[in-house]
Design an enzyme around this catalytic site. Structure first.
Site, mmCIF file in Angstrom:
data_model
loop_
_atom_site.group_PDB
_atom_site.id
_atom_site.type_symbol
_atom_site.label_atom_id
_atom_site.label_comp_id
_atom_site.label_asym_id
_atom_site.label_seq_id
_atom_site.Cartn_x
_atom_site.Cartn_y
_atom_site.Cartn_z
ATOM 1 C CD GLU A 191 39.293 47.510 40.607
ATOM 2 O OE1 GLU A 191 38.203 47.780 40.064
ATOM 3 O OE2 GLU A 191 40.113 46.730 40.080
ATOM 4 N N GLY A 193 34.254 50.700 35.905
ATOM 5 C CA GLY A 193 34.013 49.283 35.609
ATOM 6 C C GLY A 193 33.194 48.592 36.683
HETATM 7 O O1 F6P Z 1 42.360 45.874 36.248
HETATM 8 C C1 F6P Z 1 41.253 46.297 36.962
HETATM 9 C C2 F6P Z 1 40.181 46.705 36.030
HETATM 10 O O2 F6P Z 1 40.579 47.856 35.391
HETATM 11 C C3 F6P Z 1 38.848 46.892 36.724
HETATM 12 O O3 F6P Z 1 38.720 48.118 37.315
HETATM 13 C C4 F6P Z 1 37.890 46.641 35.609
HETATM 14 O O4 F6P Z 1 36.592 46.399 36.064
HETATM 15 C C5 F6P Z 1 38.531 45.455 34.963
HETATM 16 O O5 F6P Z 1 39.920 45.712 35.059
HETATM 17 C C6 F6P Z 1 38.142 45.198 33.529
HETATM 18 O O6 F6P Z 1 38.397 46.295 32.729
HETATM 19 P P1 F6P Z 1 37.785 46.411 31.265
HETATM 20 O O7 F6P Z 1 36.307 46.449 31.387
HETATM 21 O O8 F6P Z 1 38.346 47.692 30.722
HETATM 22 O O9 F6P Z 1 38.239 45.220 30.474
#
Ligand code: F6P
Length: 554
Positions: free
Chosen positions: A359, A273
């Protein structure tokens, strides 16, 4: 054995021991004296690559300590680790996945295999799909339910599905295409939703639901709210496909949620992400600055990728930044690192780097599950200069902690205003100079005497005006904040983070720590709303739940 399967304990390597000895030898090292005794220090410790100029001469290094740092990079087997990253090996060992954000910026014709399949045709197919969408919107061909062209795009996403796109679209505002405004909706806080949507018309707004997992609470709740808002404004269920598109690697969940299949842009498991702005997660960037500029951004990152992969470590920008971070953190006790861009357009840079770095490297066990035996990722913080000078720089100059800083400054402003940019640039340089030089007690006393103060006043004030100096910093200078340069700058930090993860033996590409809060959040929500009546695990949480319920009763 590959670094991601069985990492070395860097602290047991001869280079680590040599660095301990260097640190002891340098107990009285003075940057002031180092500059005074070596007129070549700036030339020796600066270099220019990928459109970025790095001055790292104001760090607590000399030739022997730098040589030991470079030796550490060899001894942790950094070179094969870099190859493993680029070749798509499962460097994210806990999730058994590659981390192939570099594939997203490779040109047509190159091959990158994941499980024996070349992913590059798919990467470029999606770039084509993005181009088509951007052109349709920019040319007014994508119409809302009343046949009006789209004027506003709202990216609903959080974390990596928000911070990177927001940073880049704001940083490249001078390249914005006329006609489409981009907005970001991240937090589950209804105030953010209301503030934004009260300024929009449903007829001319397109929502991009940006979620790799399509399972993130904040994003799903905001998407449901956007859908309710759209219907309340006069749109119908049948019109939803004109106003909602998605970017996700979980196509099935997006379809089940009600996004039209033809409006779904793919993402892949092999992109993390916080490394995803180069993929279709970057759609709001492409909509803001146009696809040509988006490709320039990719090309700038690719230039940095090649530099990182090919340059000797002694001339390798990401490797040098990473080694300096390890040196000041693990050997000089620095626990945080300040990011100080002197550019209004880069005001969100430290927020993106916070996620990227913290992170990625906020970990305490190595790839094989064994505990680390040294410090890992620092706290990343900071903000735009000059504002910080009138707020937190005081602690940088005279606080008891040593906080290394990265100053980032363009030579040219897109908005020249009288001599403002000269002053901005001068302030940036003078801050790193002040951190490095400080002011000795003798200098403070002499200054006060020269101002005509009585000796008793001199003695009273001098300790307060003494500044230790010897505080390390890097200065990164860009010709200007262009798509190319910004791409290179972001990729530089991505690779810096990776190098540090290799030295510490940790996995930069998972984030298990954030899961616990998500799980507990569901339990607390159930008790807040009364669907679960049992007591919380601890009295503090239960007391705070009772407080909330008491205020919302009846
Ligand atoms: O909770 C942290 C996280 O998993 C990040 O690593 C990520 O960028 C964000 O949440 C959003 O995740 P997604 O794109 O799956 O909604």
């Amino acid at each position: 054995m590959e670094h991601y399967l069985q990492p070395l304990d860097a602290t047991q390597l001869p280079a680590w021991q040599a660095l301990r000895e260097q640190r002891a030898r340098m107990q009285d090292f003075s940057l002031r004296e180092a500059f005074a005794s070596d007129p070549q220090r700036f030339a020796r410790y600066s270099l220019s690559r990928g459109g970025l100029f790095l001055d790292y001469s104001k760090n607590l290094i000399d030739a022997p300590s730098l040589a030991c740092l470079l030796e550490l990079a060899e001894q942790v087997r950094l070179r094969p680790a870099i190859e493993a990253l680029f070749e798509g090996r499962p460097v994210n060992a806990s999730e058994r996945r590659p981390a192939l954000h570099t594939a997203l910026r490779r040109p047509i014709g190159e091959r990158v295999l994941v499980d024996g399949v070349d992913v590059m045709p798919e990467v470029h197919r999606v770039l084509g799909q993005m181009t088509e969408l951007v052109q349709r919107i920019h040319n007014g061909l994508w119409r809302g339910y009343t046949e009006k062209p789209i004027t506003d795009v709202v990216n609903i996403g959080i974390g990596g599905s928000f911070l990177g796109p927001q940073l880049v679209s704001e940083a490249l505002l001078p390249f914005a295409q006329r006609g489409v405004r981009c907005h970001y909706l991240a937090n589950i806080d209804g105030s953010e939703f209301h503030e934004l949507c009260s300024r929009l018309s449903a007829q001319t707004t397109l929502f991009i639901v940006s979620s790799k997992s399509f399972g993130t609470l904040e994003t799903l709740k905001n998407t449901q709210a956007a859908r309710r808002w759209f219907l309340a404004q006069g749109g119908s269920e049948a019109d939803l496909h004109r106003h909602f598109i998605a970017v996700t690697s979980n196509r099935a969940a997006a379809i089940e949620f009600g996004i039209a299949a033809e409006n779904i842009f793919p993402m892949w498991d092999w992109v993390g992400g916080r490394y995803s702005l180069w993929s279709a997660i970057g759609l709001p960037i492409a909509l803001a600055i146009g696809m040509g500029n988006f490709k320039e951004l990719l090309s700038g990152a690719y230039t940095m990728d090649q530099h990182f992969r090919e340059a000797p470590f002694a001339e390798n920008l990401p490797v040098l930044l990473a080694l300096l971070g390890v040196w000041h953190g693990d050997f000089w006790g620095a626990q945080s690192h300040a990011i100080l861009p002197y550019d209004h357009h880069l005001r969100n840079f430290n927020q993106h780097l916070q996620q990227l770095d913290m992170e990625s490297n906020g970990k305490r066990v190595r790839q094989d599950g064994s505990p680390v035996s040294c410090g890992t990722g620092p706290v990343i913080w900071g903000g735009v200069g000059c504002n910080g000078q009138h707020a937190y720089h005081q602690l940088l100059h005279q606080g008891t902690q040593m906080i290394p800083a990265d100053f980032i400054v363009p030579v040219t402003s897109y908005n020249p205003l009288a001599d403002h940019h000269q002053w901005l640039y001068a302030n940036c340089l003078s801050q790193s100079q002040a951190l490095m030089r400080g002011k000795t007690l003798a200098e403070a006393e002499a200054e006060l005497r020269a101002a005509g103060l009585a000796e008793s006043e001199v003695q009273r004030l001098a300790p307060h005006k003494t500044i230790p100096g010897n505080r390390p910093s890097n200065t990164l200078v860009l010709e200007r904040v262009s798509p190319q340069r910004l791409g290179a700058l972001i990729a530089l930090y991505e690779h810096k983070v990776f190098v540090q993860s290799v030295i510490w033996g940790i996995n930069a590409f998972d984030q298990w720590g954030v899961e616990l809060g998500k799980e507990l959040g569901k339990n607390v929500y159930a008790r807040l709303t009364g669907s679960e009546t049992g007591a919380a695990e601890d009295a503090s949480t239960q007391g705070l739940i009772d407080f909330f319920r008491g205020r919302h009763r009846g």
